[in-house]
Design a protein around this motif. Structure first.
Motif, mmCIF file in Angstrom:
data_model
loop_
_atom_site.group_PDB
_atom_site.id
_atom_site.type_symbol
_atom_site.label_atom_id
_atom_site.label_comp_id
_atom_site.label_asym_id
_atom_site.label_seq_id
_atom_site.Cartn_x
_atom_site.Cartn_y
_atom_site.Cartn_z
ATOM 1 N N HIS A 1 45.637 18.800 41.149
ATOM 2 C CA HIS A 1 46.879 18.864 41.914
ATOM 3 C C HIS A 1 46.949 17.752 42.955
ATOM 4 N N LEU B 1 47.719 22.747 27.830
ATOM 5 C CA LEU B 1 48.726 23.555 28.526
ATOM 6 C C LEU B 1 50.141 23.190 28.092
ATOM 7 N N ALA C 1 56.977 35.789 23.696
ATOM 8 C CA ALA C 1 56.733 36.044 25.113
ATOM 9 C C ALA C 1 56.778 34.763 25.928
ATOM 10 N N ASP D 1 58.911 34.694 29.087
ATOM 11 C CA ASP D 1 58.278 35.323 30.248
ATOM 12 C C ASP D 1 57.240 34.387 30.859
ATOM 13 N N ILE D 2 56.505 33.753 29.931
ATOM 14 C CA ILE D 2 55.417 32.898 30.412
ATOM 15 C C ILE D 2 55.985 31.712 31.181
ATOM 16 N N ALA E 1 56.679 32.739 34.507
ATOM 17 C CA ALA E 1 55.428 32.826 35.262
ATOM 18 C C ALA E 1 54.952 31.446 35.705
ATOM 19 N N TYR E 2 55.163 30.474 34.827
ATOM 20 C CA TYR E 2 54.777 29.106 35.161
ATOM 21 C C TYR E 2 55.504 28.637 36.413
ATOM 22 N N GLN F 1 56.757 30.422 38.696
ATOM 23 C CA GLN F 1 56.309 31.178 39.864
ATOM 24 C C GLN F 1 54.978 30.635 40.392
ATOM 25 N N ALA F 2 54.145 30.193 39.448
ATOM 26 C CA ALA F 2 52.793 29.794 39.843
ATOM 27 C C ALA F 2 52.718 28.347 40.257
ATOM 28 N N GLU G 1 50.936 26.760 43.381
ATOM 29 C CA GLU G 1 50.163 27.737 44.138
ATOM 30 C C GLU G 1 48.710 27.685 43.725
ATOM 31 N N VAL H 1 45.242 29.986 43.736
ATOM 32 C CA VAL H 1 44.784 31.371 43.991
ATOM 33 C C VAL H 1 43.845 31.407 45.184
#
Ligand code: SF4
Ligand code: SF4
Lengths: 278, 211
Positions: free
Chosen positions: B118, B136, B195, B198-199, B202-203, B205-206, B209, B211
């Protein structure tokens, strides 16, 4: 018995023979494996290398789908198993917000430990029609299935026994060796061939030194890595079996050479010499 | 650490290329950050080198795992982020498992890899970084990673393609691909996961960030 099954991406491609033998073995054992609805990739090494958040969220989607089915999960790939377990622990610890309402309460089994349970071993022994006697094997677990113990739950991570127990149940002769859980370098093999190859070659050498005629594995990546390096035909090829292939072979009184046609290190001559295949 | 060079007047002067780094000149910010974000107890490391001895690829690393832990303690962030170590590491968890002080060595190295990914730092092991990235990308597109699509996407990355053609291994790769295809182990078309929508959410959202 019913279980939800997380196959993982390799089973649709490189590990077709694993997929077929799993089907055959679980059918023989009367266990229904129901594929998780619309499962997606667990992210493998790439996800946690580049984004730790993704490595929790990707498996969480599959845990959620399995929770909808209400069935405990069994995974046949070491890496998928590790990632599912990791994600489950992070969900239980509520480390980050997951986009799905998932509790992480289901059990996540890896296939070898599930089948190495004493009751299952009895079931297996009952179904062995043709013991694989005389076949000298070493069992190779790789890294992701046993380590880190706090995630995988293995207590005997230095000298794991699950594959050994299953292989012994088929009647084969299992040899002890020190490289059971040394990494084979599959995750690095494509981008840095020489590093991957140095690890893989060492494993093959050590297996030969231990006196093994074949290696038993339970991970699609380990199998293709250890098998593909023998593509140019070594002097003494050392076939790499999935443990389910051995189970399938021992469950049938006359095996079929076609079951092994995707292997690079061809196991058919070895099996014929041992009169395990007609 | 600092190799002396002798000039004409026979006076030893420190080699400017190997400037001595000060110890503790930055406080413990980096150490605290890494410990906070990974939960690893880096301060407990007493340099016994058990991690390095357990590591199957320490030979290929410029900063060995035990040194990396010391670097974190000292706050030598740049050296770590530009090292080959963080990319060569296989996440095989040997180091973490055998550390007598339960320092999460593998977790720390993985986290450093995250930080490097990052950042704008050029990875020392570019191919490995590109491979993870490609994985990815394929995953983002189809929800599952088909080996055929992955290998195609990876080998067609400009630098990788150039390298392969220059070293002459391109033909070999294609032949291997053909053999795999003939054996039925390489399938160009496999199911996608629906799916993926949805993923992708999620990508988003993440993104960004840690963890
Ligand atoms: S094994 Fe643990 S204590 Fe020993 S050098 Fe490595 S990190 Fe430090
Ligand atoms: S996780 Fe990385 S640093 Fe640790 S032993 Fe494995 S390869 Fe070496």
């Amino acid at each position: 018995m019913k279980l939800s099954f997380y196959p993982g991406c390799s089973l649709e491609g490189m590990a077709v023979d694993y997929a077929r033998s799993i089907d055959a073995v679980f059918q023989a054992l009367d266990i229904d494996l129901i594929e998780i609805d619309d499962w997606s990739c667990c992210g493998a090494t790439a996800a946690h290398s580049l984004s730790e958040a993704m490595s929790v969220i990707l498996p969480a989607r599959n845990l959620y789908a399995a929770e909808q089915m209400g069935l405990d999960i069994v995974s046949c790939c070491a890496n998928c198993f590790n990632r599912l377990r990791f994600s489950q622990q992070m969900i239980q610890k509520r480390v980050l917000d997951i986009p799905w309402p998932v509790t992480g309460d289901l059990k996540v089994h890896d296939m070898t430990r599930f089948l190495a349970d004493p009751d299952m071993i009895k079931q297996i022994e009952k179904r062995v029609l043709k013991p694989l006697s005389g076949l000298k094997l070493v069992c190779y677990y790789g890294c992701q299935m046993v380590r880190p113990p706090r995630i995988t739950g293995y207590t005997d991570y230095e000298n794991p026994q699950t594959l050994d127990r299953i292989s012994t149940a088929t009647g084969a002769q299992v040899i002890d060796w020190s490289y059971k859980a040394t990494c084979c370098g599959a995750s690095i093999g494509i981008a840095r061939r020489e590093i991957g190859d140095s690890l893989t070659k060492r494993l093959l050498d050590k297996a030969r030194q231990a006196g093994a005629e074949a290696i038993v594995v339970s991970c699609p990546l380990c199998q293709s890595n250890l098998d593909m390096i023998q593509k140019d035909g070594l002097e003494r090829p050392i076939p790499i079996f999935y443990f389910t292939e051995l189970l399938r072979l021992s469950f049938s009184d006359r095996g079929n050479p076609r079951w092994f046609k995707t292997h690079f290190a061809n196991p058919v001559p070895l099996l014929k010499a041992k009169r395990l295949l007609r | 650490m600092n190799t002396p060079v002798t000039d004409q007047k026979n006076v030893t002067q420190p080699n400017p290329a190997k400037k001595r780094k000060l110890i503790g000149d930055r406080g413990n910010y980096f150490l605290n950050r890494i410990q906070g974000e990974t939960g690893a107890n880096v301060s407990a490391c007493y340099q016994c080198e058990r991690c390095t001895n357990a590591c199957p690829v320490s030979y290929f690393m410029d900063i060995k795992p035990h040194q990396a832990m010391r670097y974190v303690q000292l706050g030598w962030r740049e050296d770590l982020l530009t090292s080959s170590t963080i990319w060569v590491c296989l996440s095989c968890e040997m180091c973490t498992t055998y550390c007598p002080n339960e320092v999460g060595v593998a977790e720390v190295i993985n986290h450093l890899r995250n930080i490097a990914a990052h950042s704008s730092i050029t990875p020392k092991e570019r191919n490995l970084a590109v491979f993870h990235q490609t994985f990815l990308e394929v995953l983002r597109k189809s929800g599952r990673v088909n080996e055929f699509r992955l290998m195609n996407a990876y080998y067609l990355k400009p630098n990788i393609l150039h390298e392969k053609i220059k070293s002459g291994s391109f033909k070999e790769e294609i032949l291997l691909g053909l053999t795999l295809f003939r054996k039925g182990r390489l399938k160009p078309f496999t199911a996608r996961s629906k799916a993926i929508k949805d993923i992708q959410k999620a990508y988003k959202q993440a993104r960004g960030e840690i963890v």
